[in-house]
Structure formats: C-alpha cells, structure tokens
Design a protein around this motif. Structure first.
Motif, PDB file in Angstrom:
ATOM      1  N   GLY A  82      -7.953   8.692   1.367  1.00  0.00           N
ATOM      2  CA  GLY A  82      -6.821   8.074   1.876  1.00  0.00           C
ATOM      3  C   GLY A  82      -6.705   8.490   3.055  1.00  0.00           C
ATOM      4  N   SER A 123      -2.773   4.516   2.874  1.00  0.00           N
ATOM      5  CA  SER A 123      -2.673   3.213   3.200  1.00  0.00           C
ATOM      6  C   SER A 123      -1.879   2.165   4.148  1.00  0.00           C
ATOM      7  N   THR A 144     -10.294  -2.236  -1.037  1.00  0.00           N
ATOM      8  CA  THR A 144     -10.228  -1.395  -1.369  1.00  0.00           C
ATOM      9  C   THR A 144     -11.538  -0.134  -0.922  1.00  0.00           C
ATOM     10  N   GLY A 161       0.423  -0.961   0.078  1.00  0.00           N
ATOM     11  CA  GLY A 161      -0.028   0.102   0.284  1.00  0.00           C
ATOM     12  C   GLY A 161       0.747   1.558   0.007  1.00  0.00           C
ATOM     13  N   SER A 180      -8.047   7.751   6.417  1.00  0.00           N
ATOM     14  CA  SER A 180      -8.572   6.660   6.907  1.00  0.00           C
ATOM     15  C   SER A 180      -7.607   5.727   7.712  1.00  0.00           C
ATOM     16  N   PHE A 198      -8.699   0.506   5.670  1.00  0.00           N
ATOM     17  CA  PHE A 198      -7.435   0.346   5.327  1.00  0.00           C
ATOM     18  C   PHE A 198      -6.234   0.441   6.565  1.00  0.00           C
ATOM     19  N   SER A 229      -3.715  -3.257  -0.704  1.00  0.00           N
ATOM     20  CA  SER A 229      -4.420  -1.987   0.019  1.00  0.00           C
ATOM     21  C   SER A 229      -4.774  -0.402  -0.462  1.00  0.00           C
ATOM     22  N   SER A 230      -5.465  -0.524  -1.692  1.00  0.00           N
ATOM     23  CA  SER A 230      -5.625   0.840  -2.771  1.00  0.00           C
ATOM     24  C   SER A 230      -7.233   1.095  -2.322  1.00  0.00           C
ATOM     25  N   LYS A 231      -7.057   2.805  -2.276  1.00  0.00           N
ATOM     26  CA  LYS A 231      -8.115   3.100  -2.274  1.00  0.00           C
ATOM     27  C   LYS A 231      -9.063   2.711  -4.287  1.00  0.00           C
TER      28      LYS A 231
END
Length: 561
Positions: A200, A97, A174, A93, A203, A208, A139-141
């Motif tokens: 992000g 993240s 995500t 991430g 978060s 996340f 982990s990636s928005k």
C-alpha cells in the motif's frame, strides 16, 4: 563543499559532513548492488527472512510502465462522469490509499475530498455536501479495511437517500480477489484492480494513486513520465545514484552506538506544489523501517521549524528539505539540510528506492508492517466486547485524563499540568521524542498542528503529530515496532453525534473512540508511557495542547514546585 548529482530529474544534495559520516553505508549499498537487484526484482536483497514477503512486493519498481495502460481508462471514466455533471471526487481510503492521491491532487491544484477518518464531524463535512455532483472512490488493498468499509456504507446510504443509484457513483480500487472486488462487481460498480505485487505505501503510481487523482483532474500521464525519466539513474549501482545517497544519509547513522541520528525532520522548502509531500514521506519511511526495535523516524514539519532542526538543537535529527526544483539561495540558507529536489513523479520513485535501500542498512524487511494489525485488533475487540475503561485520573472542565498502565508519578497528578509534566519526565533527552496523536476533525481543527512546533521548541526534543485513525496506517507501525524512544500524548474528541454505519451495531462516534482506546492499550502493553486526554468539545483539545506547551517550558526552566 556539497556533494551533488544532476544525472536524473531526482537530485539529492548531501552536506559534506553528512556525506563523510555515511560514506561506508553508501559504499555498502553500491557493493551489494541494491539498485540493480531492485531493477531485476531480486527478493533476496533483505535476507532469507524477508524473501517471501519481498518476492510479492516489488511491482512498484516499474510501476510507471505497468500502470501506463490505466491512464486512458481513467481519463475516459472522468470524461463520462463529467458529461453526467459528476465532477466532485471523494476518496474513501486509508494510509497509502489516501496519502498519495492527496499529495498528487494538491500538487496539481485540483480538488479531492479525502475521507481517511472515522470522526463523525469530519465525515459530515463531506457527506452533507453536493451529493448530486459526487463520485466516491473506495480504495482498499485488502478490501476489508474497517474505516473504508464504514465510509462506503455511509455513502451508499446517502446516495440512496438522495435518489441516486450507488452503482453509477461508486468506483472501486482494490487488489484482485479481494472482498471489495467481489462486492463491486456484485453491485454493478466500476472496478479497477491494482497490481497485487505492490504494498500500500509503495502504491503511489498504481491504480491506488492514479484513479482518484485522474478522476479529480490531475495530469497522471505526466506523473508517470516524470517517474520514468528518473528511474534509470535510480536503478544504477553507482555512488552518484541519488536514491542510494539519500538512503545512506538518512539510514547510515541510525544504528550507531554513539552520535546516533535515527530521525529526520522533513519539510517542503518553498511551501509550493509539494507542500503535502512530507506527510507521504512520513508514512513511507516510518511504516517501512520502524520494526524489530530499530528504524528511522521521519517527522513532517513546517518549513520554519526545519530551520530550528538545522540549527543542531537536536543532534539525533537530520533536517531534510524537499522541493520541485533546485534553488541555490534556499540551499545556502539551510546548509546543514539534505536537499531532495525533483518533480513529484520522480520524488515518489526516488524515495521508494531510498526507503527500500534503508531496509538493507537496518537489517529489516521494508515491506511488512507487523505491528499495524495490533491496534486494529484491539479496536475490534472493544467494539465487539466492550470492557470497563481505565479509570480517570482527574477531570478539568471538559477534559478527562487517564493513563493506561499508570506510568511513574502520573497517578499522583492533581492537575492537567501535573499529568503532562509527569509524561514529559519520561522523555529521554538524548534520543526521545513525543508523539501527539489527535482523534478529531483534522479539517475543522487543522490549526492544532501549529502547536506541534511550539511543543517541540518548549521541550527541545522532536515531536510528531498524527491525526487518528489516519496515523495508525502510517507512523503507528514505528511507534510500536521501532526503538522504544517515544512518549505518547493522545487527545480524543468524544462525540455524541449519532452518525450511523449502516448494518453495523455501532456508529462512527463509538468506532473512533474504540480506535483511540485500543491503540493506547497496545502502546501501554509495549511498556510505553501514554497519557490520554478526552474532550467533549473542540476548544478543550486546543487548551490541552496549550497546557502541554506550558508544562514543557516549566520542565526545561527548572524543577517544579
């Protein structure tokens, strides 16, 4: 006398001179009802231009309640994995993240292996170890972050090579509807979707922050409880509200025409469980406030260097100490520092509210990041359409020196020291700062950070230190969108490591070099002075920074020959 408030688990102690200088800013935040409007999810706080973005970015305000149902699900998965002998958690991430889970797990004293890099040397440290015990959290928005996608591809191949089905070892975090969510479901992976109404960097208390931290063994239930206990005091329109007082203290003088204070040095005062919190604060504040030519620059420093900042050597920098509990003796030793105390969950929400409030004082949208994409786009262009690189100015052993834009007298530099001195000659002695950006293995070369303190002392000016490409998702926004006060020293470890990115026409070595080159080009395109130093070995990076310290000392001691 020091103003204090102990009404919440999050406490802010502001020195009396700072409180007086920023009283009008605090009055404005209370009069504009920033706190209660945050509580109500009012997107109009930051004006009509920010309203559309703010309307979909306020879910973090009550993340303690929204995220509570996730806890049992995360802990059940942790127990299931441990029952299979899978107890090593790796996180792929970037930015928000990765920074929050790193802070959480360090505070909890549990191991988490963070991949927030494209450096092949650092990647191999994690990829080549204990794969039979490993679960990867991707982990990636957006679900399309280049670094994270590349790390996921490398790990998927490594699992298959070890005879392990990736479906049982890859956990996805995500936003709903992202390409990564679709990929995870298509490949049979466990998928956690986060609240899409949270950006992000805000978060920490959403999926996340909680999924990788909970799988690693952190007490995520306790973390949410700490936040919940702090929130009532943070969402009150009251001059005693510690988050509003913090916002005023750090943002109230950033736009002053005289005696401007638009930077703060932040350190964990006791080196304890919150030791990594300044790195998270740095990302939150820099990426949120650095835009439209204004901003507040946070500089994560070692505790000892905070004492230097507190001695008033740089008048535009406010020292800030963070700690998990109040220590009267420590506060007395640093009377000019703003002290921010409280457990980690309370620190997260307190700083988030303060940062959102700073956005009002600065007249900007604290939820967008308009300049982050520029470096990403430049790197993608270089990967897809390689162009002739900026010619080298000079070579020094394993080092190659270049300067996109060829600012000032640097083109005439005959030595590495001359080139560095020419860079530092561009530094404004009243408001300027130096940004050191190192594209290399931050685990194996972590001692390079210690040179930041030495360089700051030698220059008598603030120095930030960022590991690339990690900082592109953090202070990278401020450097391009904030006040044009920075000069930039970029160091890159050029690697011939063949570590591949499956199904990509380039490997990690080429990717990280393209990211460094692209970011330097974008900075130069903003008419900011950039000196690039590439090294073919690790020792060269330390030598370059040591030479920078020497050049900085010469600059302060008098004219060069």
């Amino acid at each position: 006398m020091t103003d204090t408030t102990a009404s919440t688990p999050f406490e802010v102690h502001v020195p009396e001179p700072v409180a007086r200088a920023t009283a009008a800013a605090l009055d404005r935040l209370v009069a504009d009802r920033v706190a209660s409007r945050l509580d109500a999810g009012d997107p109009t706080v930051w004006g009509p231009e920010a309203e559309a973005e703010a309307s979909i970015r306020l879910g973090w305000v009550h993340a303690d309640r929204v995220s509570a149902p996730l806890v049992d699900e995360i802990l059940a998965l942790r127990d299931e994995l441990r029952g299979q002998g899978v107890d090593r958690v790796v996180l792929a991430g970037m930015g928000g993240s990765s920074l929050a889970p790193e802070v959480i797990t360090i505070a909890a004293g549990v191991p988490l292996h963070v991949l927030d890099t494209t450096d092949p040397q650092q990647l191999r440290r994690v990829l080549d170890a204990d794969i039979e015990r490993t679960v990867l959290v991707v982990s990636s928005k957006s679900g399309s972050t280049l670094e994270t996608d590349s790390q996921r591809r490398a790990y998927e191949a490594a699992f298959r090579a070890a005879g392990i089905d990736p479906a049982g070892r890859i956990v996805i975090v995500t936003d709903p509807g992202s390409p990564l969510e679709a990929w995870g479901h298509d490949h049979g992976c466990r998928v956690f979707t986060a609240d899409p109404h949270v950006g992000g960097r805000y978060s920490a208390l959403t999926a996340f922050g909680l999924v990788p931290s909970g799988l690693a063994g952190a007490d995520i239930h306790g973390l949410l409880a700490e936040a919940g206990r702090a929130l009532p005091g943070l969402l009150a329109d009251d001059p005693a509200n510690p988050a509003l007082r913090l916002a005023a203290a750090l943002g109230g003088r950033a736009l002053a025409t005289a005696d401007r204070v638009d930077k703060f040095a932040v350190a964990c005062a006791d080196g304890g469980r919150l030791a990594d919190l300044p790195a998270w604060i740095e990302q939150l504040v820099a990426e949120s406030t650095g835009k439209q030519g204004v901003g507040v620059l946070p500089i994560a420093v070692a505790a000892g260097d905070l004492e230097v900042a507190a001695q008033g050597r740089t008048a535009d920098v406010q020292p800030v100490a963070v700690a998990d509990r109040t220590d009267a003796a420590a506060q007395a030793a640093l009377p000019d520092a703003v002290w921010v105390t409280g457990p980690l969950g309370a620190q997260f929400v307190g700083w988030e509210v303060a940062t959102a409030a700073m956005g009002l004082l600065l007249g900007i949208d604290p939820f967008d990041q308009p300049d982050v994409e520029s470096a990403k786009a430049a790197a993608r262009t270089l990967l897809e359409h390689p162009v002739e690189e900026t010619p080298a100015l000079l070579t020094d052993g394993t080092l190659t020196v270049s300067a996109p834009g060829e600012f000032g007298p640097v083109a005439e530099a005959a030595t590495l020291a001359d080139a560095l001195a020419a860079l530092f000659d561009q530094l404004d002695d009243t408001l300027g700062y130096v940004a050191v950006q190192v594209y290399a293995d931050r685990i194996g070369l972590g001692d390079l950070v210690s040179r930041r303190d030495a360089l700051a002392r030698a220059l008598g000016r603030p120095v930030t230190f960022g590991w690339g490409p990690r900082f592109l998702h953090s202070t990278g926004q401020y450097h391009k969108g904030g006040p044009a006060e920075g000069v930039f020293l970029q160091l890159t470890r050029v690697s011939d490591d063949p570590l591949a990115i499956p199904e990509r026409p380039f490997g990690f070595a080429r990717l990280i070099r393209a990211q460094a080159t692209g970011d330097a080009q974008v900075l130069a395109g903003h008419d900011l002075p950039v000196l690039r130093i590439e090294s073919t070995d690790d020792a060269g990076l330390a030598r370059a920074l040591d030479t920078a310290v020497t050049a900085a000392r010469s600059r302060r001691s008098g004219p060069r020959d």
